[in-house]
Motif scaffolding. Structure first.
Motif, mmCIF file in Angstrom:
data_model
loop_
_atom_site.group_PDB
_atom_site.id
_atom_site.type_symbol
_atom_site.label_atom_id
_atom_site.label_comp_id
_atom_site.label_asym_id
_atom_site.label_seq_id
_atom_site.Cartn_x
_atom_site.Cartn_y
_atom_site.Cartn_z
ATOM 1 N N CYS A 26 0.607 -1.058 -0.089
ATOM 2 C CA CYS A 26 -0.177 0.031 0.075
ATOM 3 C C CYS A 26 0.812 1.120 -0.141
ATOM 4 N N SER A 27 1.797 1.377 0.875
ATOM 5 C CA SER A 27 2.818 2.294 0.828
ATOM 6 C C SER A 27 3.512 2.806 -0.621
ATOM 7 N N SER A 28 3.872 1.474 -0.943
ATOM 8 C CA SER A 28 4.518 1.556 -2.379
ATOM 9 C C SER A 28 3.590 2.174 -3.618
ATOM 10 N N ASN A 29 2.250 1.883 -3.488
ATOM 11 C CA ASN A 29 1.404 2.367 -4.662
ATOM 12 C C ASN A 29 0.922 3.964 -4.103
ATOM 13 N N GLU A 30 0.898 4.266 -2.634
ATOM 14 C CA GLU A 30 0.709 5.594 -2.363
ATOM 15 C C GLU A 30 2.051 6.343 -2.982
ATOM 16 N N ASP A 31 3.041 5.863 -2.647
ATOM 17 C CA ASP A 31 4.181 6.719 -3.148
ATOM 18 C C ASP A 31 4.246 6.776 -4.656
ATOM 19 N N LYS A 32 3.912 5.985 -5.390
ATOM 20 C CA LYS A 32 3.675 6.077 -6.793
ATOM 21 C C LYS A 32 2.475 7.328 -7.265
ATOM 22 N N ILE A 33 1.401 6.949 -6.558
ATOM 23 C CA ILE A 33 0.527 8.137 -6.513
ATOM 24 C C ILE A 33 0.944 9.647 -6.469
ATOM 25 N N GLN A 34 1.561 9.640 -5.425
ATOM 26 C CA GLN A 34 2.207 10.890 -5.014
ATOM 27 C C GLN A 34 3.190 11.514 -6.009
ATOM 28 N N GLU B 93 3.506 1.214 -14.150
ATOM 29 C CA GLU B 93 4.726 0.329 -13.909
ATOM 30 C C GLU B 93 5.806 1.035 -13.025
ATOM 31 N N LYS B 94 5.957 2.191 -13.196
ATOM 32 C CA LYS B 94 7.013 2.916 -12.437
ATOM 33 C C LYS B 94 6.515 4.327 -12.129
ATOM 34 N N ALA B 95 6.867 4.835 -10.891
ATOM 35 C CA ALA B 95 6.484 6.176 -10.763
ATOM 36 C C ALA B 95 7.511 6.678 -9.629
ATOM 37 N N THR B 96 8.537 7.577 -10.304
ATOM 38 C CA THR B 96 9.646 8.212 -9.089
ATOM 39 C C THR B 96 9.390 9.657 -9.522
ATOM 40 N N GLU B 97 10.089 10.431 -8.849
ATOM 41 C CA GLU B 97 10.383 11.879 -9.002
ATOM 42 C C GLU B 97 10.947 12.022 -10.483
ATOM 43 N N GLU B 98 11.602 11.198 -11.220
ATOM 44 C CA GLU B 98 12.350 11.405 -12.253
ATOM 45 C C GLU B 98 11.448 10.802 -13.417
ATOM 46 N N THR B 99 11.026 9.398 -13.281
ATOM 47 C CA THR B 99 10.579 8.596 -14.265
ATOM 48 C C THR B 99 9.202 8.333 -13.944
ATOM 49 N N LEU B 100 8.237 8.227 -15.317
ATOM 50 C CA LEU B 100 6.958 7.761 -15.028
ATOM 51 C C LEU B 100 6.707 6.736 -16.046
ATOM 52 N N VAL B 101 6.434 5.376 -15.839
ATOM 53 C CA VAL B 101 6.068 4.481 -17.103
ATOM 54 C C VAL B 101 4.685 4.066 -16.761
ATOM 55 N N LEU B 102 3.961 4.340 -17.871
ATOM 56 C CA LEU B 102 2.485 3.597 -17.824
ATOM 57 C C LEU B 102 2.561 2.759 -19.007
ATOM 58 N N ILE B 103 1.493 1.599 -18.734
ATOM 59 C CA ILE B 103 1.400 0.547 -19.706
ATOM 60 C C ILE B 103 -0.072 0.546 -19.973
ATOM 61 N N HIS B 104 -0.395 0.983 -21.431
ATOM 62 C CA HIS B 104 -1.838 1.200 -21.934
ATOM 63 C C HIS B 104 -2.421 -0.352 -21.844
ATOM 64 N N GLU B 105 -3.674 -0.381 -21.718
ATOM 65 C CA GLU B 105 -4.207 -1.772 -21.690
ATOM 66 C C GLU B 105 -4.118 -2.534 -23.231
ATOM 67 N N ASN B 106 -3.705 -1.604 -24.132
ATOM 68 C CA ASN B 106 -3.304 -2.490 -25.488
ATOM 69 C C ASN B 106 -1.908 -2.980 -25.615
ATOM 70 N N GLY B 107 -1.114 -2.675 -24.577
ATOM 71 C CA GLY B 107 0.180 -2.950 -24.519
ATOM 72 C C GLY B 107 1.329 -1.987 -24.761
ATOM 73 N N THR B 108 0.871 -0.836 -25.269
ATOM 74 C CA THR B 108 1.815 0.238 -25.588
ATOM 75 C C THR B 108 2.273 0.923 -24.315
ATOM 76 N N ARG B 109 3.658 0.801 -24.303
ATOM 77 C CA ARG B 109 4.265 1.294 -23.158
ATOM 78 C C ARG B 109 4.972 2.851 -23.204
ATOM 79 N N TYR B 110 4.416 3.728 -22.263
ATOM 80 C CA TYR B 110 4.611 5.242 -22.492
ATOM 81 C C TYR B 110 5.728 5.421 -21.229
ATOM 82 N N THR B 111 6.931 6.183 -21.672
ATOM 83 C CA THR B 111 7.962 6.361 -20.690
ATOM 84 C C THR B 111 8.139 7.986 -20.655
ATOM 85 N N TYR B 112 7.925 8.547 -19.718
ATOM 86 C CA TYR B 112 8.118 9.861 -19.189
ATOM 87 C C TYR B 112 9.214 10.254 -18.523
ATOM 88 N N LYS B 113 9.658 11.463 -18.782
ATOM 89 C CA LYS B 113 10.777 12.084 -17.938
ATOM 90 C C LYS B 113 10.055 13.359 -17.268
#
Length: 136
Positions: A16-24, A108-128
């Motif tokens: 839970c704390s890991s996912n809350e950290d991701k949301i923040q 998939e990943k959410a930190t202060e520097e990187t955000l990775v979202l996997i769309h339901e169709n399998g497309t992977r979006y990597t953000y800085k």
């Protein structure tokens, strides 16, 4: 038996704390860096003047497409996309609703520097994370 209870409680707390950290970490301005399609083909974005801005309030949020201006503010364009977030089987999911369209993305990943979202169709979006140019 008592030890098993504490182990399960610890795993739930960490999850839970890991996912809350991701949301923040999601809240803020993000530049798209790379898109990988389900067939494996990649599209990189070495420079883009557009970014996604995520705002979260409780279990709801809004994603806006924005562009920075010379005075350091942002101009929003397009319609904002509302979403709700939820945990499913230990993973964090964003469920978007835009007009008649609805889709989900796994965080998939959410930190202060990187955000990775996997769309339901399998497309992977990597953000800085967006960092304003110091000259602005």
């Amino acid at each position: 038996m008592k030890n098993l209870f504490y182990i399960v409680l610890a795993v739930l707390f960490i999850s839970c704390s890991s996912n809350e950290d991701k949301i923040q970490a999601i809240e803020g301005y993000w530049n798209i860096d790379q898109v990988v399609l389900p067939n494996g083909s990649e599209r990189e974005f070495p420079f883009s003047n557009h970014m996604d801005h995520f705002e979260i309030d409780g279990f709801k949020g809004v994603k806006n497409r924005v562009s920075p201006t010379y005075d350091g503010s942002f101009v929003s364009y397009g319609d904002p996309v509302s979403f709700v977030w939820e945990e499913k089987e230990g993973d964090l999911w964003l469920s978007f609703k835009q007009g008649e369209q609805a889709y989900t993305q796994k965080v998939e990943k959410a930190t202060e520097e990187t955000l990775v979202l996997i769309h339901e169709n399998g497309t992977r979006y990597t953000y800085k994370a967006y960092t304003p140019d110091e000259k602005q």
